[in-house]
Design a protein around this motif. Structure first.
Motif, PDB file in Angstrom:
ATOM      1  N   UNK A  41      84.297   2.059   4.563  1.00 33.20           N
ATOM      2  CA  UNK A  41      85.128   1.475   5.618  1.00 33.20           C
ATOM      3  C   UNK A  41      85.820   2.593   6.394  1.00 33.20           C
ATOM      4  N   UNK A  42      85.791   2.506   7.705  1.00 29.51           N
ATOM      5  CA  UNK A  42      86.479   3.477   8.539  1.00 29.51           C
ATOM      6  C   UNK A  42      87.850   2.931   8.926  1.00 29.51           C
ATOM      7  N   UNK A  43      88.899   3.563   8.422  1.00 31.38           N
ATOM      8  CA  UNK A  43      90.253   3.121   8.733  1.00 31.38           C
ATOM      9  C   UNK A  43      90.706   3.846  10.010  1.00 31.38           C
ATOM     10  N   UNK A  44      90.150   3.349  11.122  1.00 28.63           N
ATOM     11  CA  UNK A  44      90.353   3.990  12.421  1.00 28.63           C
ATOM     12  C   UNK A  44      91.298   3.185  13.307  1.00 28.63           C
ATOM     13  N   UNK A  75      84.665  -1.087  10.637  1.00 30.32           N
ATOM     14  CA  UNK A  75      85.589  -0.253  11.399  1.00 30.32           C
ATOM     15  C   UNK A  75      86.802  -1.100  11.779  1.00 30.32           C
ATOM     16  N   UNK A  76      87.972  -0.644  11.387  1.00 30.44           N
ATOM     17  CA  UNK A  76      89.183  -1.422  11.647  1.00 30.44           C
ATOM     18  C   UNK A  76      89.398  -1.671  13.139  1.00 30.44           C
ATOM     19  N   UNK A  77      89.011  -0.730  13.972  1.00 30.41           N
ATOM     20  CA  UNK A  77      89.224  -0.866  15.411  1.00 30.41           C
ATOM     21  C   UNK A  77      88.453  -2.040  16.006  1.00 30.41           C
ATOM     22  N   UNK A  78      87.476  -2.567  15.260  1.00 31.95           N
ATOM     23  CA  UNK A  78      86.675  -3.693  15.736  1.00 31.95           C
ATOM     24  C   UNK A  78      87.171  -5.030  15.202  1.00 31.95           C
ATOM     25  N   UNK A  79      88.286  -5.013  14.464  1.00 28.92           N
ATOM     26  CA  UNK A  79      88.730  -6.233  13.789  1.00 28.92           C
ATOM     27  C   UNK A  79      90.215  -6.504  13.986  1.00 28.92           C
ATOM     28  N   UNK A  80      90.746  -6.152  15.158  1.00 28.30           N
ATOM     29  CA  UNK A  80      92.168  -6.371  15.409  1.00 28.30           C
ATOM     30  C   UNK A  80      92.544  -7.847  15.315  1.00 28.30           C
ATOM     31  N   UNK A  81      91.622  -8.740  15.648  1.00 21.86           N
ATOM     32  CA  UNK A  81      91.930 -10.171  15.580  1.00 21.86           C
ATOM     33  C   UNK A  81      92.250 -10.609  14.148  1.00 21.86           C
ATOM     34  N   UNK A 206      98.968   0.489   8.160  1.00 19.84           N
ATOM     35  CA  UNK A 206      98.089   0.691   7.008  1.00 19.84           C
ATOM     36  C   UNK A 206      98.288  -0.411   5.985  1.00 19.84           C
ATOM     37  N   UNK A 207      99.534  -0.746   5.675  1.00 22.91           N
ATOM     38  CA  UNK A 207      99.809  -1.722   4.619  1.00 22.91           C
ATOM     39  C   UNK A 207      99.133  -3.060   4.896  1.00 22.91           C
ATOM     40  N   UNK A 208      99.257  -3.559   6.112  1.00 23.45           N
ATOM     41  CA  UNK A 208      98.681  -4.868   6.428  1.00 23.45           C
ATOM     42  C   UNK A 208      97.167  -4.803   6.526  1.00 23.45           C
ATOM     43  N   UNK A 209      96.655  -3.794   7.218  1.00 29.28           N
ATOM     44  CA  UNK A 209      95.202  -3.732   7.425  1.00 29.28           C
ATOM     45  C   UNK A 209      94.449  -3.558   6.114  1.00 29.28           C
ATOM     46  N   UNK A 210      94.994  -2.786   5.187  1.00 31.44           N
ATOM     47  CA  UNK A 210      94.243  -2.519   3.954  1.00 31.44           C
ATOM     48  C   UNK A 210      94.131  -3.771   3.087  1.00 31.44           C
ATOM     49  N   UNK A 211      95.183  -4.584   3.020  1.00 33.11           N
ATOM     50  CA  UNK A 211      95.083  -5.784   2.182  1.00 33.11           C
ATOM     51  C   UNK A 211      94.194  -6.837   2.839  1.00 33.11           C
ATOM     52  N   UNK A 212      94.234  -6.923   4.174  1.00 35.40           N
ATOM     53  CA  UNK A 212      93.358  -7.866   4.875  1.00 35.40           C
ATOM     54  C   UNK A 212      91.904  -7.442   4.719  1.00 35.40           C
ATOM     55  N   UNK A 213      91.628  -6.157   4.924  1.00 37.74           N
ATOM     56  CA  UNK A 213      90.255  -5.661   4.792  1.00 37.74           C
ATOM     57  C   UNK A 213      89.714  -5.872   3.387  1.00 37.74           C
TER      58      UNK A 213
END
Length: 294
Positions: A41-44, A75-81, A206-213
Motif C-alpha cells: 500500500x502506498x501511503x501517499x 494508493x491512498x491518494x485515490x481513495x479520499x472518498x 495517518x491515524x484515520x487513513x491507516x485504520x480505514x485502509x
C-alpha cells in the motif's frame, strides 16, 4: 477459513532505507510462513511530498529485494472518498471539532501555562498535547471562522470519544513494546490528547487513513516498527468508534544508525538505492539487517 493478510505500507516521500527493508522483508516472511497474503500500500496522502518518481523508486527497491505482492497496489491518494465517509461518521457523532489554533498560538498558550513553573503534558512522541481551547467554541463561532476561510484541522475530542466507547480497550500484541509489552495490551489513547484526524484540504491524517485502509483491505496482521507502538492506542479507539475489525499487531525492532538513532528519510540516511549503487546485493542487505539468506 480466510487466509491471513499482511501489508507493507511505505510513504513514497523519499527513498527507502534499511529500516524499510527490514519491515518489508519481515511482513513478507511472516505472510509466507502463515500461508497468508502480502499486500503493498502506498501511503501517499501527502500529495505534495509524495511523487510518482519516488513511488517508482520504492517499487524498484522492493522488487530488487526479491519481494512480490498482490495487485493492484492501493494508493491512498485515490481513495479520499473512503476517508471522507469515515470522517463524516465522526462529525455526525460530534466526536471531532474544527481546531483553528496556529502553531504560534499553541506555543504561546503553553508558554503562558508554564510561566509559573508548571509542566505542560506531552504525548508519547514528546510533542505538547494540543490545548483544545477551540473545543469550546459555539457552532455559530465555528461556522463563522470556516466561512471566513480560516485554516483548521479536524481533531478528535478525546474525552468525548473515550466516553462514547465507554469501556477499556486492548489489542493483541505478538511483538514487543518499548518496555517489553506483549500479549493483551491496554490502550491509552488519552495520552495523545486531541489528535488530528483530518485537515481542511485532506480528509484524513495517518491515524484515520491507516485504520480505514486496514479494514477495507481485510488486513488481519499489522506488522510495523516499534516507533508506532503507542499510536496503536489511537487506532484502537478509532476502530471502536467506526465499528471496524481489529487486527493483530506485531511491533518489531528498529534498525538504528551508528549513534543509536532510528533511520530517517529526512536526515538522508543511507538509502537502498545508494547501497545498490555502491555494489551491495539483496543478500548483503539481508545480512546487514539480520535476515538469513535463503
Amino acid at each position: 477459513m480466510t487466509r491471513p493478510v499482511f501489508r507493507f505500507a511505505p510513504s513514497p516521500n523519499g527513498q527507502l532505507h534499511l529500516g524499510h527493508a527490514y519491515s518489508a522483508l519481515l511482513n513478507h516472511q511472516m505472510a509466507r510462513e502463515a500461508d497468508g497474503r502480502f499486500l503493498l500500500r502506498m501511503e501517499d496522502i501527502d500529495v505534495t511530498r509524495c511523487t510518482p518518481e519516488l513511488e517508482r523508486g520504492v517499487l524498484h527497491d522492493l522488487a530488487w529485494l526479491g519481494l512480490n505482492w498482490e495487485q493492484p497496489v492501493r494508493r491512498q491518494s485515490e481513495h479520499f472518498d473512503d476517508y471522507r465517509a469515515a470522517l463524516e461518521q465522526l462529525v455526525e457523532a460530534e466526536l471531532v471539532y474544527p481546531a483553528f489554533m496556529s502553531r504560534g498560538e499553541v506555543r504561546a498558550s503553553i508558554a503562558c501555562y508554564e510561566a509559573d513553573g508548571a509542566s505542560w503534558p506531552r504525548d508519547p512522541d514528546g510533542a505538547p498535547v494540543y490545548p483544545g481551547d477551540d473545543r469550546y467554541l459555539t457552532p455559530e463561532e465555528r461556522e463563522a471562522r470556516i466561512a471566513e476561510g480560516a485554516a483548521f484541522a479536524w481533531r478528535l475530542d478525546m474525552r468525548a470519544a473515550i466516553a462514547h466507547v465507554g469501556k477499556p480497550l486492548f489489542w493483541d500484541e505478538t511483538g514487543q513494546g518499548p518496555k517489553g509489552e506483549t500479549g493483551s495490551v491496554a490502550a491509552d489513547p488519552e495520552a495523545w490528547g486531541d489528535v488530528v484526524i483530518a485537515r481542511k484540504e485532506i480528509p484524513a491524517s495517518y491515524h484515520l487513513s491507516v485504520v480505514v485502509d486496514d479494514a477495507l483491505q481485510g488486513v488481519s496482521h499489522v506488522v510495523r516498527g516499534r516507533d508506532l507502538y503507542y499510536a496503536t492506542a489511537v487506532h484502537r479507539l478509532l476502530q471502536e468508534l467506526l465499528g471496524l475489525p481489529v487486527p493483530q499487531y506485531h511491533h518489531h525492532d528498529l534498525i538504528l544508525d551508528d549513534d543509536g538513532r532510528k533511520l530517517s528519510k529526512s536526515r538522508g540516511d543511507t538509502s537502498l538505492d545508494a547501497l545498490r549503487a555502491s555494489g551491495a546485493t539483496p543478500e548483503d542487505i539481508r545480512r546487514m539487517i539480520g535476515f538469513s539468506v535463503s
